[in-house]
Design a protein around this motif. Structure first.
Motif, PDB file in Angstrom:
ATOM      1  N   PHE A  91       0.877  -1.502  -0.279  1.00 27.56           N
ATOM      2  CA  PHE A  91      -0.004  -0.338   0.199  1.00 27.56           C
ATOM      3  C   PHE A  91       0.803   1.097   0.229  1.00 27.56           C
ATOM      4  CE2 PHE A  91      -3.639  -1.969   2.277  1.00 27.56           C
ATOM      5  CZ  PHE A  91      -4.083  -2.436   1.164  1.00 27.56           C
ATOM      6  N   ARG A  92       1.765   1.239   0.700  1.00 28.77           N
ATOM      7  CA  ARG A  92       2.559   2.623   1.235  1.00 28.77           C
ATOM      8  C   ARG A  92       3.381   2.527  -0.518  1.00 28.77           C
ATOM      9  NH1 ARG A  92       4.155   7.190   2.376  1.00 28.77           N
ATOM     10  NH2 ARG A  92       5.820   7.971   3.097  1.00 28.77           N
ATOM     11  N   ALA A  93       3.881   1.633  -1.422  1.00 25.82           N
ATOM     12  CA  ALA A  93       4.302   1.694  -2.743  1.00 25.82           C
ATOM     13  C   ALA A  93       3.786   1.814  -3.368  1.00 25.82           C
ATOM     14  CB  ALA A  93       4.930   0.046  -2.738  1.00 25.82           C
ATOM     15  N   LEU A  94       2.574   1.671  -3.900  1.00 27.65           N
ATOM     16  CA  LEU A  94       1.171   2.461  -4.497  1.00 27.65           C
ATOM     17  C   LEU A  94       1.146   3.933  -4.070  1.00 27.65           C
ATOM     18  CD1 LEU A  94      -1.434  -0.270  -4.418  1.00 27.65           C
ATOM     19  CD2 LEU A  94       0.068  -0.498  -5.630  1.00 27.65           C
ATOM     20  N   TYR A  95       1.267   4.461  -3.019  1.00 25.06           N
ATOM     21  CA  TYR A  95       0.379   5.968  -2.543  1.00 25.06           C
ATOM     22  C   TYR A  95       1.993   6.385  -3.689  1.00 25.06           C
ATOM     23  CZ  TYR A  95       0.415   9.862   0.099  1.00 25.06           C
ATOM     24  OH  TYR A  95       0.514  11.254   0.307  1.00 25.06           O
ATOM     25  N   GLN A  96       3.185   5.799  -3.113  1.00 20.54           N
ATOM     26  CA  GLN A  96       4.277   6.687  -3.077  1.00 20.54           C
ATOM     27  C   GLN A  96       4.453   6.509  -4.555  1.00 20.54           C
ATOM     28  OE1 GLN A  96       7.146   4.294  -1.433  1.00 20.54           O
ATOM     29  NE2 GLN A  96       7.542   5.535  -0.349  1.00 20.54           N
ATOM     30  N   SER A  97       3.439   5.834  -6.053  1.00 20.06           N
ATOM     31  CA  SER A  97       3.728   5.558  -7.212  1.00 20.06           C
ATOM     32  C   SER A  97       2.680   6.430  -7.646  1.00 20.06           C
ATOM     33  CB  SER A  97       3.388   3.889  -7.294  1.00 20.06           C
ATOM     34  OG  SER A  97       4.667   3.108  -7.230  1.00 20.06           O
ATOM     35  N   LYS A  98       1.979   6.683  -7.291  1.00 20.18           N
ATOM     36  CA  LYS A  98       0.749   7.514  -8.257  1.00 20.18           C
ATOM     37  C   LYS A  98       1.012   8.765  -8.330  1.00 20.18           C
ATOM     38  CE  LYS A  98      -0.638  11.117  -4.284  1.00 20.18           C
ATOM     39  NZ  LYS A  98       0.539  10.456  -3.082  1.00 20.18           N
ATOM     40  N   GLN A  99       2.217   9.694  -8.295  1.00 21.82           N
ATOM     41  CA  GLN A  99       2.950  10.532  -9.209  1.00 21.82           C
ATOM     42  C   GLN A  99       3.376   9.984 -10.528  1.00 21.82           C
ATOM     43  OE1 GLN A  99       5.406  13.163  -7.799  1.00 21.82           O
ATOM     44  NE2 GLN A  99       5.482  14.546  -9.122  1.00 21.82           N
ATOM     45  N   ILE A 100       4.135   9.198 -10.306  1.00 22.78           N
ATOM     46  CA  ILE A 100       4.386   8.567 -11.972  1.00 22.78           C
ATOM     47  C   ILE A 100       3.569   7.859 -12.468  1.00 22.78           C
ATOM     48  CG2 ILE A 100       5.930   6.209 -12.141  1.00 22.78           C
ATOM     49  CD1 ILE A 100       7.541   6.723  -9.069  1.00 22.78           C
ATOM     50  N   LEU A 101       2.527   6.866 -12.307  1.00 25.41           N
ATOM     51  CA  LEU A 101       1.529   6.579 -12.527  1.00 25.41           C
ATOM     52  C   LEU A 101       0.184   7.616 -13.391  1.00 25.41           C
ATOM     53  CD1 LEU A 101       1.364   3.596 -10.412  1.00 25.41           C
ATOM     54  CD2 LEU A 101       2.105   3.634 -13.553  1.00 25.41           C
ATOM     55  N   TYR A 103      -1.445   9.473 -11.305  1.00 26.18           N
ATOM     56  CA  TYR A 103      -2.761   9.490 -10.083  1.00 26.18           C
ATOM     57  C   TYR A 103      -2.758  10.094  -9.140  1.00 26.18           C
ATOM     58  CZ  TYR A 103      -4.258   5.487 -13.178  1.00 26.18           C
ATOM     59  OH  TYR A 103      -4.643   4.566 -14.695  1.00 26.18           O
ATOM     60  N   GLU A 104      -1.557  11.015  -9.517  1.00 28.78           N
ATOM     61  CA  GLU A 104      -1.407  12.074  -8.934  1.00 28.78           C
ATOM     62  C   GLU A 104      -2.858  13.501  -8.034  1.00 28.78           C
ATOM     63  OE1 GLU A 104       1.703  14.823  -5.536  1.00 28.78           O
ATOM     64  OE2 GLU A 104       2.125  15.176  -7.907  1.00 28.78           O
ATOM     65  N   LYS A 105      -3.088  13.879  -9.350  1.00 33.25           N
ATOM     66  CA  LYS A 105      -4.089  14.788  -9.721  1.00 33.25           C
ATOM     67  C   LYS A 105      -5.448  14.252 -10.283  1.00 33.25           C
ATOM     68  CE  LYS A 105      -0.927  18.871  -9.400  1.00 33.25           C
ATOM     69  NZ  LYS A 105      -0.332  19.713 -10.364  1.00 33.25           N
ATOM     70  N   VAL A 106      -6.324  13.873  -9.286  1.00 33.76           N
ATOM     71  CA  VAL A 106      -7.400  13.587  -9.935  1.00 33.76           C
ATOM     72  C   VAL A 106      -8.985  13.657  -8.459  1.00 33.76           C
ATOM     73  CG1 VAL A 106      -6.276  11.076 -11.217  1.00 33.76           C
ATOM     74  CG2 VAL A 106      -6.635  10.919  -8.686  1.00 33.76           C
ATOM     75  N   ALA A 107      -9.553  12.951  -9.473  1.00 32.85           N
ATOM     76  CA  ALA A 107     -10.568  13.591  -8.394  1.00 32.85           C
ATOM     77  C   ALA A 107     -10.706  12.069  -7.190  1.00 32.85           C
ATOM     78  CB  ALA A 107     -12.485  13.451  -8.608  1.00 32.85           C
ATOM     79  N   ASN A 108     -10.884  11.324  -7.022  1.00 35.60           N
ATOM     80  CA  ASN A 108     -10.940  10.367  -5.993  1.00 35.60           C
ATOM     81  C   ASN A 108      -9.096  10.079  -5.332  1.00 35.60           C
ATOM     82  OD1 ASN A 108     -13.520  10.503  -5.013  1.00 35.60           O
ATOM     83  ND2 ASN A 108     -13.567   9.918  -6.698  1.00 35.60           N
ATOM     84  N   VAL A 109      -8.067  10.742  -5.050  1.00 32.89           N
ATOM     85  CA  VAL A 109      -6.866  10.214  -4.594  1.00 32.89           C
ATOM     86  C   VAL A 109      -7.588   8.826  -3.584  1.00 32.89           C
ATOM     87  CG1 VAL A 109      -4.682  10.728  -4.073  1.00 32.89           C
ATOM     88  CG2 VAL A 109      -5.722  12.363  -5.664  1.00 32.89           C
TER      89      VAL A 109
END
Length: 240
Positions: A91-101, A103-109
């Motif tokens: 879960f931590r790695a998913l959170y750290q990956s959101k910008q790379i993938l 999904y950092e600036k989306v409606a439901n982060v």
């Protein structure tokens, strides 16, 4: 593409994405080792008891009178501890990956579920509420039962320090059931999202996890790791 299948990192103090991926890889290897040790214990039980041809039966014993079963019991608790560590770091790695993938600036982060994995947030994850990579979310949902039940098992062990394994004899094979207390203090609404009949309630309000649960957890962990690595690799994360 990645140069090899191993991620070399310093796991002592770092908490960056690459370090967490390395920790996840280690935890996956530990899951394999512990499961092999559980199966070795079951093989010892089978050899002691001999071949059984009758219908599957469970032997209820005082664990202190059966050192092999006690060892299996300990290894099962260890498996659950390591598997939940895997889930937390994943879960931590998913959170750290959101910008790379992307999904950092989306409606439901997607929140950092390793820090606050509340019942509501886990249910939102299982319902697909968060805007994140569809393949990763689909993979999480497909094995959602293992995410939910391992969480309830952990909560039960933390509260009652009790997890009882029972060796099950089926012809020439030996396997095990997990039995653990589950009450209002240790269960939550995630239980409503269990799809398969991996558990059953008995008259003592204990839950029993059926044979094969740990094998499925092992496969689930590997699939989660592989899909995340593939997605990050497609973004050039592992290029030198």
């Amino acid at each position: 593409m990645m140069a090899d299948n191993n991620i070399s990192i310093d796991v002592r103090v770092q908490e960056d994405l690459e370090t967490n991926l390395g920790k996840i890889q280690i935890l996956n290897a530990e899951i394999d080792i512990i499961l092999d040790e559980i199966k070795n214990g079951l093989e010892k039980k089978k050899n002691l008891i001999g071949t059984r041809r009758e219908k599957p039966q469970i032997r209820y014993l005082n664990l202190l009178e059966d050192p092999i079963q006690l060892n299996i019991n300990l290894k099962c608790k260890t498996f659950l501890f390591v598997f939940r560590q895997f889930i937390s770091k994943y879960f931590r790695a998913l959170y750290q990956s959101k910008q790379i993938l992307g999904y950092e600036k989306v409606a439901n982060v997607l929140p950092d579920l390793s820090v606050n994995g509340s019942t509501k947030k886990i249910i939102n994850l299982l319902k697909g509420t968060y805007d994140f990579d569809k393949d990763i979310i689909d993979t999480i949902q497909e094995g959602g039962d293992f995410l939910i039940i391992s969480r309830l098992l952990r909560n039960s062990i933390k509260t009652y320090a009790v997890l009882i394994t029972h060796t099950v004899y089926e012809g020439e094979n030996a396997n095990f059931y997990l039995n653990f207390p589950l009450d209002e203090e240790t269960k939550d609404d995630t239980l409503l999202f269990v799809k398969e009949k991996l558990i059953k309630m008995d008259e003592t309000s204990n839950f029993t996890v059926k044979v094969g649960f740990f094998d499925n957890c092992q496969v689930y962990a590997k699939r989660l790791f592989e899909i995340l690595i593939d997605k990050l690799d497609s973004k050039g994360v592992f290029y030198n």
